[in-house]
Design a protein around this motif. Structure first.
Motif, mmCIF file in Angstrom:
data_model
loop_
_atom_site.group_PDB
_atom_site.id
_atom_site.type_symbol
_atom_site.label_atom_id
_atom_site.label_comp_id
_atom_site.label_asym_id
_atom_site.label_seq_id
_atom_site.Cartn_x
_atom_site.Cartn_y
_atom_site.Cartn_z
ATOM 1 N N LEU A 529 0.825 -1.211 0.000
ATOM 2 C CA LEU A 529 0.000 0.000 0.000
ATOM 3 C C LEU A 529 0.859 1.260 0.000
ATOM 4 O O LEU A 529 0.537 2.241 -0.694
ATOM 5 C CB LEU A 529 -0.932 -0.005 1.209
ATOM 6 N N ASP A 530 1.946 1.244 0.751
ATOM 7 C CA ASP A 530 2.839 2.406 0.767
ATOM 8 C C ASP A 530 3.496 2.597 -0.590
ATOM 9 O O ASP A 530 3.703 3.734 -1.039
ATOM 10 C CB ASP A 530 3.902 2.240 1.854
ATOM 11 N N PHE A 531 3.825 1.488 -1.266
ATOM 12 C CA PHE A 531 4.425 1.611 -2.600
ATOM 13 C C PHE A 531 3.410 2.196 -3.581
ATOM 14 O O PHE A 531 3.758 3.031 -4.420
ATOM 15 C CB PHE A 531 4.924 0.258 -3.088
ATOM 16 N N LEU A 532 2.162 1.755 -3.494
ATOM 17 C CA LEU A 532 1.117 2.322 -4.349
ATOM 18 C C LEU A 532 0.986 3.823 -4.108
ATOM 19 O O LEU A 532 0.956 4.615 -5.062
ATOM 20 C CB LEU A 532 -0.217 1.623 -4.083
ATOM 21 N N ASP A 533 0.919 4.227 -2.853
ATOM 22 C CA ASP A 533 0.795 5.658 -2.540
ATOM 23 C C ASP A 533 2.011 6.430 -3.040
ATOM 24 O O ASP A 533 1.873 7.532 -3.595
ATOM 25 C CB ASP A 533 0.638 5.852 -1.033
ATOM 26 N N GLY A 534 3.203 5.862 -2.857
ATOM 27 C CA GLY A 534 4.419 6.538 -3.308
ATOM 28 C C GLY A 534 4.485 6.655 -4.812
ATOM 29 O O GLY A 534 4.942 7.673 -5.349
ATOM 30 N N ALA A 535 4.029 5.625 -5.523
ATOM 31 C CA ALA A 535 4.041 5.660 -6.984
ATOM 32 C C ALA A 535 3.071 6.713 -7.506
ATOM 33 O O ALA A 535 3.385 7.457 -8.451
ATOM 34 C CB ALA A 535 3.691 4.289 -7.544
ATOM 35 N N VAL A 536 1.883 6.791 -6.908
ATOM 36 C CA VAL A 536 0.903 7.799 -7.325
ATOM 37 C C VAL A 536 1.448 9.202 -7.073
ATOM 38 O O VAL A 536 1.298 10.118 -7.905
ATOM 39 C CB VAL A 536 -0.431 7.576 -6.583
ATOM 40 N N ALA A 537 2.105 9.388 -5.926
ATOM 41 C CA ALA A 537 2.656 10.705 -5.607
ATOM 42 C C ALA A 537 3.813 11.082 -6.518
ATOM 43 O O ALA A 537 4.028 12.269 -6.810
ATOM 44 C CB ALA A 537 3.113 10.726 -4.147
ATOM 45 N N ALA A 538 4.563 10.080 -7.003
ATOM 46 C CA ALA A 538 5.759 10.357 -7.800
ATOM 47 C C ALA A 538 5.465 10.570 -9.277
ATOM 48 O O ALA A 538 6.295 11.124 -9.998
ATOM 49 C CB ALA A 538 6.761 9.211 -7.637
ATOM 50 N N ASP A 539 4.299 10.130 -9.756
ATOM 51 C CA ASP A 539 4.005 10.194 -11.188
ATOM 52 C C ASP A 539 2.576 10.687 -11.383
ATOM 53 O O ASP A 539 1.612 9.991 -11.045
ATOM 54 C CB ASP A 539 4.193 8.819 -11.832
ATOM 55 N N GLY A 540 2.432 11.880 -11.921
ATOM 56 C CA GLY A 540 1.121 12.483 -12.106
ATOM 57 C C GLY A 540 0.247 11.773 -13.104
ATOM 58 O O GLY A 540 -0.951 12.088 -13.204
ATOM 59 N N ARG A 541 0.798 10.832 -13.861
ATOM 60 C CA ARG A 541 -0.004 10.096 -14.837
ATOM 61 C C ARG A 541 -0.843 9.002 -14.185
ATOM 62 O O ARG A 541 -1.710 8.416 -14.828
ATOM 63 C CB ARG A 541 0.904 9.492 -15.905
#
Length: 691
Positions: A529-541
């Motif tokens: 879940l933290d990786f999902l949140d971090g990926a969303v925060a890191a890439d606006g797409r």
């Protein structure tokens, strides 16, 4: 890549390198939708400064050599499915396994100087593995021997008419095989016939009566006597004995393991010596030129149960008959595996898994480890000949290729530092032409400060995309840098795909893997879940407001656990999941030990980590995918989970694939693999539509 592009996924076998080092033979296999089977042939691959083969408009590989002095790879055989090539010691013959449609693989040999392949075996249940003797006059092979009256051994006795089975052991089935104790795998030795001799011609009847048929293949000699499964063949350097791993009887809660046994091949036969390995569970063996025995083994502890995230290590016995094994690699930090390949000047080559990659390393007899390849590659096999080290590997743009390690002394492993890798094939060119996306590596710092390593794959173009969190199986496995059909099909459909190796995964040290022992659904849930949140925060797409989650096996477990505790997801796919640990015991082929170590033994421990126990908390629309003949995570796991979802009013469907086992997504029938992708995409289009 789309589901219909599955035939473009070409898998390359371990390369067999000719003793002169100038060329290799590999098997190249692919799913064929028309034949509804995996097909493939042997290819001859030049290794010296080779140029890339051309790709025709239809996506086939061109056989004509492009401009250059070195010819392109060319097809060497034309069988339905030819696999596992191995050169004879003198390089004059290639032995391989050939399977005809609906038939078991048999052992064949092909003269490299020209001529047709010659069949060596005609085993009712086929041949699974083989090795050349050091002098090249014999072949040792493994084959299952059915009890009389079973598995077609007596004509007219169908499976339903066989005698009842009496079961007294802890394990009696295996995923992808079924019952195995009434067809144990034995080791055989057979003489290699003269491939230049006259072919066998069958005589016809005369007025005096029918003719006596002539044997079409040489008669093998069985060298193992105990009716247990045998594996891991290895000749001693003088060819006088054969090493095998013989299965050992499991005790309560113990992991299935084996004993290294060395069997004499001269004299009257029989006898043999067991090698004392203490608490080690051997996985692969090989003899060095000096007679030393190399063993890849896992230390299972004094009770034979401690398997969770326990890396195998390389051990050596200088005199195998009367010495204790000496460990050469560190299982705490090094994840080594595969079959050790001894070198003439000492030590062995092994595969080393680390952070989503897999490399070739040389391990010297003093334990010094030298890495010979580098970069974002996953080496799946390797071979040595004439000073040339060739590997089969995958990377972000290739599903399977052959490369040469560019280091002057790499084959003898006396060089230091990492070696370069020169690609000499391009079997994945048609797949790239169909369209693939290169994922981006990402490390996210989790809520407790732990680094979570993974990748993000995003469709080409602008705008935000619905995002899928994908979770791997295992749990002691990992996603890698290699081109992955699952990711590519989802990205082609318009989804961003986020996937990582949370705690519990392999390739990051034993402590990383053992973090979820009897604590499943804790830090591993936080990590994904933290990786999902971090990926969303890191890439606006990535659109964090439109997300789904999916996974298979342990990934099915963690998907089911996630949707019981987090309700942000528009949909979920739970595939071949470990969903009900209580029922897993006694039904799974690994149920006698797996759950006991991963979730514990007490009812309280099991319930605290069971998706079935918290299924009442699920509100997410859930597709449950499973295979009818799955013996690893039996169909009952899916049926109970689906039924509970249905009873609780959750939007759910159960899709069951007939005739398939736990390996559907990797090696199932091609049409079922394509249909599986279509079912998955249909679910997402209904519950998480693109656009």
């Amino acid at each position: 890549m789309q589901a219909a592009d599955l035939p473009l996924v070409r898998t390359v076998s371990r390369p067999a390198v000719h003793p002169d080092g100038t060329w290799a033979v590999v098997s190249v296999t692919r799913p064929d939708l028309d034949a509804d089977a995996t097909v493939g042939q042997l290819w001859r691959v030049p290794l010296a400064a080779a140029t890339m083969p051309a790709v025709t408009p239809s996506g086939d590989l061109a056989l004509a050599a492009p401009t250059g002095r070195t010819p392109a790879p060319r097809r060497l055989t034309r069988g339905f499915r030819d696999t596992e090539p191995r050169f004879s010691p003198d390089g004059a013959l290639v032995a391989f396994l050939r399977a005809e449609p609906q038939a078991a693989p048999q052992l064949w040999v092909l003269p490299v100087g020209g001529g047709e392949a010659v069949q060596i075996t005609e085993r009712q249940l086929g041949v699974t593995d083989f090795r050349w003797s050091p002098d090249g006059t014999r072949l040792a092979f493994l084959s299952r021997e059915p009890e009389p009256g079973r598995y077609g051994s007596v004509e007219g006795i169908a499976p339903a008419a066989e005698e009842p089975r009496r079961i007294t052991s802890w394990s009696w089935t295996r995923n992808g095989l079924g019952y195995h104790r009434d067809r144990p795998q034995h080791a055989y030795v057979v003489d290699v016939p003269d491939v230049a001799a006259e072919p066998v011609v069958q005589p016809v009847a005369t007025p005096q009566g029918p003719a006596e048929p002539r044997p079409a293949v040489p008669e093998p000699r069985r060298v193992t006597t105990h009716d247990v499964d045998h594996s891991a063949l290895a000749f001693t350097p003088d060819g006088a004995a054969l090493g095998v791993v013989a299965a050992r009887e499991q005790g309560p809660g113990q992991v299935g393991t084996g004993t290294v046994r060395v069997l004499p091949l001269t004299g009257s036969g029989g006898g043999g010596s067991d090698v004392d390995l203490g608490t080690l569970g051997p996985q692969a063996i090989a003899f060095g030129a000096g007679g030393e025995l190399y063993v890849v083994a896992q230390d299972l502890g004094p009770e034979g149960k401690d398997f969770v995230a326990r890396n195998a290590a390389l051990y050596v016995l200088s005199a195998w008959a009367d010495q204790q094994p000496r460990r050469l690699t560190d299982p705490e930090t090094q994840t080594v595996g595969g079959e050790p390949l001894p070198l003439d000047d000492g030590g062995v080559l092994l595969a080393l898994e680390t952070r989503g990659t897999q490399h070739v390393v040389h391990v010297a007899d003093d334990g010094v480890t030298t890495q010979l390849t580098s970069g974002d590659v996953v080496v799946s096999g390797f071979g040595v000949g004439g000073g040339t080290l060739a590997v089969s590997y995958a990377d972000p743009g290739t599903y399977g290729e052959v490369g040469v390690v560019e280091a002057g002394a790499a084959a003898s492993a006396s060089a230091t530092g990492e070696g370069g890798l020169r690609r000499v094939t391009d079997f994945s060119a048609p797949l790239r032409a169909a369209g693939v996306v290169t994922p981006k590596e990402l490390v996210v710092t989790g809520r407790d400060g732990y680094p979570v390593h993974g990748w993000v794959a995003v469709p080409e173009g602008t705008g935000q995309h619905p995002t899928l969190l994908m979770i791997h199986g295992g749990p002691y496995a990992s996603y890698t840098t290699a081109l992955f059909d699952e990711t590519q099909v989802l990205v082609d459909a318009g989804y961003a795909v986020v996937y990582c190796n949370p705690r519990g995964s392999a390739g990051y040290g034993q402590a990383h893997g053992r973090a979820i022992r009897q604590a499943m659904g804790t830090v591993d849930l936080h990590d994904v879940l933290d990786f999902l949140d971090g990926a969303v925060a890191a890439d606006g797409r990535l659109d964090g407001s439109r997300v789904g989650v999916l996974g298979g096996s342990y990934g099915g477990y963690l998907t089911a656990w996630t949707i019981a505790h987090d309700h942000r997801f528009a949909g979920a796919i739970v595939e071949r999941g470990f969903l009900d640990p209580e029922v897993f015991f006694g039904t799974s082929d690994i149920g006698s030990f797996f759950g006991l170590e991963y979730v514990g033994e007490t009812p309280e421990q099991v319930a605290a980590q069971s998706p079935q126990a918290v299924v009442g908390q699920v509100r997410t629309p859930t597709l449950v995918l499973h295979s009818e003949l799955d013996l690893r995570c039996p169909l009952s796991q899916a049926e109970r989970y689906y039924s509970a979802l249905k009873r609780n009013g959750v939007d759910t469907e159960l899709v069951v694939f007939p005739g398939e086992n736990h390996e559907l997504s990797r090696s199932g029938r091609p049409r079922h693999r394509k249909q599986r992708f279509e079912v998955i995409l249909d679910w997402w289009q209904r519950h998480l539509p693109v656009g």
